[in-house]
Design an enzyme around this catalytic site. Structure first.
Site, PDB file in Angstrom:
ATOM      1  N   LYS A  72      73.475  21.704  28.745  1.00 16.20           N
ATOM      2  CA  LYS A  72      73.841  23.108  28.994  1.00 16.20           C
ATOM      3  C   LYS A  72      75.284  23.233  29.508  1.00 16.20           C
ATOM      4  CE  LYS A  72      69.087  24.664  29.804  1.00 16.20           C
ATOM      5  NZ  LYS A  72      68.200  25.448  30.720  1.00 16.20           N
ATOM      6  N   THR A 117      62.002  22.436  36.095  1.00 19.33           N
ATOM      7  CA  THR A 117      62.987  23.498  35.828  1.00 19.33           C
ATOM      8  C   THR A 117      63.880  23.738  37.041  1.00 19.33           C
ATOM      9  OG1 THR A 117      61.319  24.548  34.422  1.00 19.33           O
ATOM     10  CG2 THR A 117      63.225  25.900  35.058  1.00 19.33           C
ATOM     11  N   ARG A 129      67.662  16.436  35.738  1.00 18.96           N
ATOM     12  CA  ARG A 129      67.921  17.669  36.498  1.00 18.96           C
ATOM     13  C   ARG A 129      68.126  17.385  37.987  1.00 18.96           C
ATOM     14  NH1 ARG A 129      63.735  21.608  33.153  1.00 18.96           N
ATOM     15  NH2 ARG A 129      65.306  22.580  31.812  1.00 18.96           N
ATOM     16  N   HIS A 134      68.118  21.257  28.464  1.00 14.75           N
ATOM     17  CA  HIS A 134      66.903  21.855  27.910  1.00 14.75           C
ATOM     18  C   HIS A 134      66.026  20.769  27.313  1.00 14.75           C
ATOM     19  CE1 HIS A 134      64.367  24.581  25.520  1.00 14.75           C
ATOM     20  NE2 HIS A 134      64.524  23.719  24.535  1.00 14.75           N
ATOM     21  N   PHE A 151      65.153  37.091  34.669  1.00 17.42           N
ATOM     22  CA  PHE A 151      66.347  36.249  34.568  1.00 17.42           C
ATOM     23  C   PHE A 151      66.965  36.238  33.166  1.00 17.42           C
ATOM     24  CE2 PHE A 151      62.629  33.409  34.019  1.00 17.42           C
ATOM     25  CZ  PHE A 151      62.913  32.825  32.796  1.00 17.42           C
ATOM     26  N   ASN A 177      70.655  24.397  35.053  1.00 18.60           N
ATOM     27  CA  ASN A 177      69.865  23.188  35.306  1.00 18.60           C
ATOM     28  C   ASN A 177      70.133  22.066  34.297  1.00 18.60           C
ATOM     29  OD1 ASN A 177      68.518  24.314  33.181  1.00 18.60           O
ATOM     30  ND2 ASN A 177      66.543  24.504  34.208  1.00 18.60           N
ATOM     31  N   ARG A 216      60.303  15.703  28.633  1.00 24.43           N
ATOM     32  CA  ARG A 216      60.120  16.627  29.767  1.00 24.43           C
ATOM     33  C   ARG A 216      60.054  15.833  31.073  1.00 24.43           C
ATOM     34  NH1 ARG A 216      60.638  22.290  29.009  1.00 24.43           N
ATOM     35  NH2 ARG A 216      59.658  22.327  31.050  1.00 24.43           N
ATOM     36  N   GLU A 231      63.301  24.851  17.348  1.00 19.26           N
ATOM     37  CA  GLU A 231      64.578  24.802  18.070  1.00 19.26           C
ATOM     38  C   GLU A 231      65.586  23.887  17.369  1.00 19.26           C
ATOM     39  OE1 GLU A 231      62.427  25.742  22.360  1.00 19.26           O
ATOM     40  OE2 GLU A 231      63.280  23.752  22.009  1.00 19.26           O
ATOM     41  N   TYR A 291      66.229  32.048  23.479  1.00 22.65           N
ATOM     42  CA  TYR A 291      65.314  32.222  24.615  1.00 22.65           C
ATOM     43  C   TYR A 291      64.495  33.509  24.503  1.00 22.65           C
ATOM     44  CZ  TYR A 291      67.205  28.236  27.235  1.00 22.65           C
ATOM     45  OH  TYR A 291      67.542  26.976  27.660  1.00 22.65           O
TER      46      TYR A 291
HETATM   47  N1  UDP Z   1      65.455  30.035  34.244  1.00 21.04           N
HETATM   48  C1  UDP Z   1      66.079  30.829  35.199  1.00 21.04           C
HETATM   49  N2  UDP Z   1      65.316  31.322  36.234  1.00 21.04           N
HETATM   50  C2  UDP Z   1      63.978  31.075  36.353  1.00 21.04           C
HETATM   51  C3  UDP Z   1      63.359  30.291  35.369  1.00 21.04           C
HETATM   52  C4  UDP Z   1      64.130  29.781  34.328  1.00 21.04           C
HETATM   53  O1  UDP Z   1      67.279  31.073  35.139  1.00 21.04           O
HETATM   54  O2  UDP Z   1      63.350  31.564  37.299  1.00 21.04           O
HETATM   55  C5  UDP Z   1      66.262  29.509  33.123  1.00 21.04           C
HETATM   56  C6  UDP Z   1      66.532  27.998  33.249  1.00 21.04           C
HETATM   57  O3  UDP Z   1      67.828  27.722  32.722  1.00 21.04           O
HETATM   58  C7  UDP Z   1      65.433  27.431  32.388  1.00 21.04           C
HETATM   59  C8  UDP Z   1      65.377  28.453  31.245  1.00 21.04           C
HETATM   60  O4  UDP Z   1      65.564  29.700  31.915  1.00 21.04           O
HETATM   61  O5  UDP Z   1      65.722  26.122  31.956  1.00 21.04           O
HETATM   62  C9  UDP Z   1      64.076  28.492  30.463  1.00 21.04           C
HETATM   63  O6  UDP Z   1      63.014  28.638  31.371  1.00 21.04           O
HETATM   64  P1  UDP Z   1      61.690  27.770  31.213  1.00 21.04           P
HETATM   65  O7  UDP Z   1      60.666  28.356  32.140  1.00 21.04           O
HETATM   66  O8  UDP Z   1      61.327  27.670  29.771  1.00 21.04           O
HETATM   67  O9  UDP Z   1      62.113  26.348  31.804  1.00 21.04           O
HETATM   68  P2  UDP Z   1      62.355  24.944  31.094  1.00 21.04           P
HETATM   69  O10 UDP Z   1      61.393  24.857  29.942  1.00 21.04           O
HETATM   70  O11 UDP Z   1      63.805  24.916  30.650  1.00 21.04           O
HETATM   71  O12 UDP Z   1      62.081  23.924  32.157  1.00 21.04           O
HETATM   72 MG    MG Z   2      60.978  26.157  28.423  1.00 18.77          MG
END
Ligand code: UDP
Ligand code: MG
Length: 139
Positions: A11, A93, A104, A117, A59, A114, A87, A128, A51
């Site tokens: 990112k 996250t 992360r 992805h 957010f 973070n 993952r 994706e 997204y």
């Molecule tokens: N994100 C954010 N605030 C939140 C949760 C997620 O800004 O409270 C952002 C963060 O960059 C995250 C992305 O949105 O990686 C996608 O969210 P997701 O819940 O899918 O998390 P991920 O799969 O990336 O762990």
């Molecule tokens: Mg996700």
């Protein structure tokens, strides 16, 4: 159908801070092979499409702005059990909850910025990957 592929992107915060090489090294040392890779930048509109599943979350607008704020490095990766293992490698996250040694934990600045992805299912990994790479670039 399990494909043993996942999709990732480094990112904007991590690219900007010069962590691309260190992150790719961790990915390769964890046994993932890079199938496709490039450096590119999303428009806010494209980031919003990527997204779209989060479009009703509070957010979402900030995320679109952040994800289009600078270059990213999308990649298609291959390994047995790729989605779940990746993952695990990236961690939670929210970096405050990410396990020691995860990407992360090491490089994320906040729950939004973070660092990286990782796809959450085989189906989304294919969707994706296709978002960033034409089929002819993948093989
Ligand atoms: N994100 C954010 N605030 C939140 C949760 C997620 O800004 O409270 C952002 C963060 O960059 C995250 C992305 O949105 O990686 C996608 O969210 P997701 O819940 O899918 O998390 P991920 O799969 O990336 O762990
Ligand atoms: Mg996700």
């Amino acid at each position: 159908m399990a494909t043993n592929q996942t999709f990732t992107m480094i990112k904007p915060d991590a690219v900007q801070d010069g962590h691309t090489g260190a992150i790719i090294k961790m990915i390769e040392e964890a046994g993932f092979r890079i199938v496709a890779i490039k450096k590119t930048q999303l428009t806010a509109e494209r980031a919003g499409q990527f997204y779209a599943v989060h479009r009703d979350r509070p957010f979402y607008n900030d995320l679109r702005a952040y994800m289009s704020s600078g270059p990213i490095v999308p990649m298609i990766l291959e390994k047995e059990n790729a989605v779940a293992d990746f993952r695990k490698l990236i961690g939670a996250t929210n970096p405050a909850q990410a396990e020691e040694g995860t990407i992360r934990k090491l490089y994320a600045k906040s729950i939004e910025a973070n660092a990286i992805h990782g796809s959450d299912s085989d189906e989304n990994a294919q969707i994706e990957g296709s978002f960033f790479f034409a089929a002819t670039e993948q093989f």
